[in-house]
Design a protein around this motif. Structure first.
Motif, mmCIF file in Angstrom:
data_model
loop_
_atom_site.group_PDB
_atom_site.id
_atom_site.type_symbol
_atom_site.label_atom_id
_atom_site.label_comp_id
_atom_site.label_asym_id
_atom_site.label_seq_id
_atom_site.Cartn_x
_atom_site.Cartn_y
_atom_site.Cartn_z
ATOM 1 N N MET A 146 0.818 -1.208 0.039
ATOM 2 C CA MET A 146 -0.048 -0.112 -0.075
ATOM 3 C C MET A 146 0.788 1.235 0.000
ATOM 4 S SD MET A 146 -2.913 -1.285 2.601
ATOM 5 C CE MET A 146 -3.682 0.460 2.736
ATOM 6 N N GLN A 164 1.277 4.408 -2.505
ATOM 7 C CA GLN A 164 1.200 5.731 -2.070
ATOM 8 C C GLN A 164 2.183 6.537 -2.640
ATOM 9 O OE1 GLN A 164 0.516 5.633 2.023
ATOM 10 N NE2 GLN A 164 -1.308 4.402 1.898
ATOM 11 N N ASP A 221 -2.022 -0.182 10.955
ATOM 12 C CA ASP A 221 -2.512 1.142 10.937
ATOM 13 C C ASP A 221 -2.412 1.786 9.616
ATOM 14 O OD1 ASP A 221 -2.941 1.481 13.791
ATOM 15 O OD2 ASP A 221 -1.201 3.007 13.955
ATOM 16 N N VAL A 222 -1.711 1.167 8.751
ATOM 17 C CA VAL A 222 -1.687 1.352 7.217
ATOM 18 C C VAL A 222 -2.844 0.493 6.596
ATOM 19 C CG1 VAL A 222 -0.468 1.138 4.952
ATOM 20 C CG2 VAL A 222 0.800 2.072 7.099
ATOM 21 N N HIS A 235 -6.104 2.086 7.118
ATOM 22 C CA HIS A 235 -6.230 3.611 6.760
ATOM 23 C C HIS A 235 -6.130 4.419 7.691
ATOM 24 C CE1 HIS A 235 -6.998 1.782 2.735
ATOM 25 N NE2 HIS A 235 -8.031 0.914 3.294
ATOM 26 N N ARG A 236 -5.378 4.120 8.972
ATOM 27 C CA ARG A 236 -5.513 5.272 9.900
ATOM 28 C C ARG A 236 -3.868 6.098 9.754
ATOM 29 N NH1 ARG A 236 -7.354 0.575 13.105
ATOM 30 N NH2 ARG A 236 -5.166 -0.092 13.453
ATOM 31 N N ARG A 254 -1.211 7.253 6.589
ATOM 32 C CA ARG A 254 -0.930 7.150 5.186
ATOM 33 C C ARG A 254 0.495 7.883 5.079
ATOM 34 N NH1 ARG A 254 -4.486 6.522 1.199
ATOM 35 N NH2 ARG A 254 -3.207 7.438 -0.176
#
Length: 261
Positions: A196, A200, A229-230, A233-234, A236
């Motif tokens: 992810m 990004q 957390d990534v 979606h907490r 980025r």
């Protein structure tokens, strides 16, 4: 190799293989493989780290809490004897982590010492040209491995690599064999998070993993917690909150040579 040396090596291999023979329905598991590594080499604890390319995939097994912590540290920090042994494709030996001749693991050393590690050794695992990871051995007191321990560790790493490939042979493509999964911690969430972050930041997965490690280290968090957390979606990395990425970790000192067997 002289005939006598081949004979001794063959005897070591037969002795180790005899240790791995298991009766019963469960057969050889990752945990038993680690226990045999520890018992054969006569060290305080042992663990096996799997790697692919430059990426640590996770810990296959650990014989005690300290070995598990050593694996977690190497996984989070991206440095340590297993990482160096895998990258250099040769044994990495540190007989005195408190007072080393070469200071190589600035981040790994202090917490490993606090956990009780005094000497630590990494042995690369490979079958032919296929590199799988490294066998990690630690002792709770400083000192070098004896000639017999060193020779046993070399053969044990070779046998362990073959055993891992054998256990994996019956698994479906893309799946981990049940025998390997028992007691293993492959940190799937970290690799999902690295993918992810890679998207990004428009960078390679290896660079993304370095970012994750840097963020975990600078915030005194476990790597898998940051990854969670990534994935949720907490957190980025493309909004600036995670901070800049670090420079790639340097390769081990090419001048370091393992002590003679």
């Amino acid at each position: 190799m002289a005939a006598s040396s081949r004979h001794v090596s063959g005897e070591r291999r037969l002795r180790i293989l005899a240790e791995l023979v298991v009766e019963g329905p469960n057969g050889l598991t990752s945990q038993r493989l680690g226990e045999v590594c520890q018992r054969v080499t006569g060290v305080t604890g042992a663990s096996i780290m799997l790697m692919s390319g430059d990426v640590v995939r996770g810990s296959l097994c650990a014989t005690d809490e300290v070995s598990a912590m050593v694996e977690e540290l190497q996984y989070t920090l991206g440095e340590g004897p297993c990482v160096d042994a895998y990258r250099s494709d040769r044994p990495v030996l540190e007989p005195d982590l408190v007072d080393p001749v070469h200071m190589r693991w600035v981040a790994f050393g202090p917490p490993a010492i606090e956990a009780g590690v005094r000497a630590i050794f990494g042995f690369p695992m490979r079958v032919g040209v296929v590199r799988l990871g490294a066998l990690n051995l630690y002792c709770d007191r400083p000192g070098t491995l004896s000639d017999d321990q060193y020779a046993d560790a070399l053969v044990m790493a070779d046998v362990a690599a073959s055993a891992i490939l054998s256990m994996q042979a019956g698994a479906q493509p893309g799946k981990i064999a049940e025998e390997l999964a028992v007691g293993a911690d492959f940190q799937y969430v970290v690799h999902q998070a690295a993918g992810m972050v890679s998207e990004q930041m428009d960078e390679t997965v290896t660079q993304a993993l370095i970012r994750l490690r840097a963020h975990a280290f600078s915030n005194d968090r476990h790597l898998d917690d940051v990854a969670a957390d990534v994935v949720a979606h907490r957190l980025r990395f493309d909004d600036g909150d995670a901070g800049p990425g670090p420079a790639p970790h340097p390769d081990p000192d090419p001048d370091l040579k393992p002590e003679p067997a």
